[in-house]
Design an enzyme around this catalytic site. Sequence first.
Site, short mmCIF file in Angstrom:
data_model
loop_
_atom_site.label_atom_id
_atom_site.label_comp_id
_atom_site.label_asym_id
_atom_site.label_seq_id
_atom_site.Cartn_x
_atom_site.Cartn_y
_atom_site.Cartn_z
N ASP A 50 71.81 26.56 -0.24
CA ASP A 50 72.99 27.30 0.21
C ASP A 50 73.56 28.09 -0.97
OD1 ASP A 50 74.17 25.31 -1.36
OD2 ASP A 50 74.52 24.03 0.38
N ASP A 52 77.04 29.28 -2.97
CA ASP A 52 78.48 29.10 -3.12
C ASP A 52 79.05 30.27 -3.89
OD1 ASP A 52 78.42 26.60 -1.88
OD2 ASP A 52 77.85 25.62 -3.75
N ASP A 128 80.38 19.82 -13.50
CA ASP A 128 79.79 18.64 -14.11
C ASP A 128 78.79 18.95 -15.23
OD1 ASP A 128 78.05 19.62 -12.17
OD2 ASP A 128 77.79 17.71 -11.12
P1 ATP Z 1 72.48 21.10 -4.61
O1 ATP Z 1 71.43 22.10 -4.86
O2 ATP Z 1 71.92 19.76 -4.42
O3 ATP Z 1 73.48 21.51 -3.58
P2 ATP Z 1 74.62 21.66 -6.38
O4 ATP Z 1 74.69 21.69 -7.87
O5 ATP Z 1 74.83 22.96 -5.67
O6 ATP Z 1 73.26 20.99 -5.99
P3 ATP Z 1 76.86 20.74 -4.87
O7 ATP Z 1 77.25 19.35 -4.54
O8 ATP Z 1 76.50 21.68 -3.79
O9 ATP Z 1 75.67 20.61 -5.91
O10 ATP Z 1 78.05 21.34 -5.74
C1 ATP Z 1 78.18 22.72 -6.07
C2 ATP Z 1 78.72 22.87 -7.48
O11 ATP Z 1 80.01 22.27 -7.59
C3 ATP Z 1 77.89 22.20 -8.56
O12 ATP Z 1 76.83 23.02 -8.99
C4 ATP Z 1 78.91 21.94 -9.64
O13 ATP Z 1 79.15 23.11 -10.40
C5 ATP Z 1 80.16 21.62 -8.86
N1 ATP Z 1 80.29 20.18 -8.63
C6 ATP Z 1 79.84 19.47 -7.57
N2 ATP Z 1 80.13 18.18 -7.67
C7 ATP Z 1 80.82 18.03 -8.80
C8 ATP Z 1 81.42 16.92 -9.47
N3 ATP Z 1 81.34 15.70 -8.96
N4 ATP Z 1 82.06 17.17 -10.62
C9 ATP Z 1 82.14 18.41 -11.14
N5 ATP Z 1 81.58 19.47 -10.59
C10 ATP Z 1 80.93 19.32 -9.43
MG MG Z 2 74.97 23.23 -3.52
#
Ligand code: ATP
Ligand code: MG
Length: 420
Positions: A50, A52, A128
């Site tokens: 997805d 963001d 994170d």
């Molecule tokens: P995925 O590809 O699995 O979705 P992702 O990195 O996009 O991995 P998401 O949970 O969709 O993970 O979160 C989007 C973004 O939000 C992350 O890339 C990070 O920058 C931020 N984020 C998510 N969870 C946290 C957290 N627990 N603490 C700090 N930042 C976070």
């Molecule tokens: Mg994501």
Amino acid sequence: MIPAERHGLAVKDLCPHTTEVVRRLQHAGYEAYIVGGSVRDLILGKVPKDFDVATDATPDEVKVVFPKCLLIGRRFRLAHVRYRGTLVEVATFRGPGRSIAAGHKHADGRILRDNVWGTLEEDAVRRDFTINALFMDPVTGEVRDFVGGFEDLAERRLKLIGDPVTRYREDPVRLLRAARFVAKLGVEPDPATLEPIAELGGLLEDIPPARLFEEVCKLFLTGHAARTLEALQRFRLTRVLFPTLQPGRQPGKADIRPLLRAALLNTDERVEEGKSVTPAFLYAALLWPAVQARHEALMERGEPAYMALQQAAEEVILKQVRRTALPRRFSTVTREIWLMQYRLNRTKGRRAMRILSHPKFRAAYDFLLLRAEEDERLAELAAFWTQAQKERPSTQGEPVKRRPRRRRSRSRKRGGQGRQ
Ligand code: ATP
Ligand code: MG
């Protein structure tokens, strides 16, 4: 600032709908970027699941630009913008702000609410891992990097932003996210990020079970389950997440049986092939050894076999959902898969064949195959049910015709035979 020629990410590879959302926000006078996992995955040459968007427009301002968008979320307020069928999550930059000082932080350091808007740079540092804090402007093709994430990504390094212990305490789910990224992306934590993990695992006990359930799904149902389990074992996080698993030789680790490994590899294959996967089957495989152990203990006490299995199933599910929830629509199926193992032992007579038309027969049969991989005594039984399906393919998924019963049974019939 990393120009397009350096990161090699072509604007044409981006989702055109997300790009359009960013363009419109920029046109309305706001800053807007594609951010997080999607930028990271694109730089790694993977297909993001997805996209963001992060912006300095507040959710209400986003609503003015996209009047049909939905504002969602309590912990974090977000705008869900649907553009030509694509859902784009638009989040306002967040900063450390006053939220912590204002008492939104738990005594143990956990952040409970952080809806305080911030600048682009503040939004970068509250994320994170450095590799998750890259911002891409799809119009200019530039990537903004305040934390060295681009270099870490090139070197496949997983590094928490800021002081690792503080960041894990703020949100212990980051411990699991570390394991997930190691498994999913093949990155390796730097020593400061790795070292505190095993010791801080206990902090996960305070995370709401529903949030941990969501995390379990991301860990095990997105195509890298087998490697995730390896990472959880290495980081000593397996047992805090699954207290029902038998302890392994070292603290935090679980004793992993072949059935579970086979189930996880199988799940990964299914994801790869685009087939559906369900938490119900995953939990069935995860918790089976615990159910078996409890089943045997109850039978030794003289409980009849089937009742003992029912009770064991109940107890084990109850214990696990206190840590990682499992919504009832799934736990019902998990229980059915286990109980049907008992029914699959019966192979004689018409009644036995009725199970072929049970809506969960296929799941129960797949589970039997997994058990047969671990216990060769089950090979014959598994072969029987493989054959039975070939011989009676027309009964698949349909009710088995029954001879009309006498009146007495009518009301029972209407109650159904476990079909849904
Ligand atoms: P995925 O590809 O699995 O979705 P992702 O990195 O996009 O991995 P998401 O949970 O969709 O993970 O979160 C989007 C973004 O939000 C992350 O890339 C990070 O920058 C931020 N984020 C998510 N969870 C946290 C957290 N627990 N603490 C700090 N930042 C976070
Ligand atoms: Mg994501």
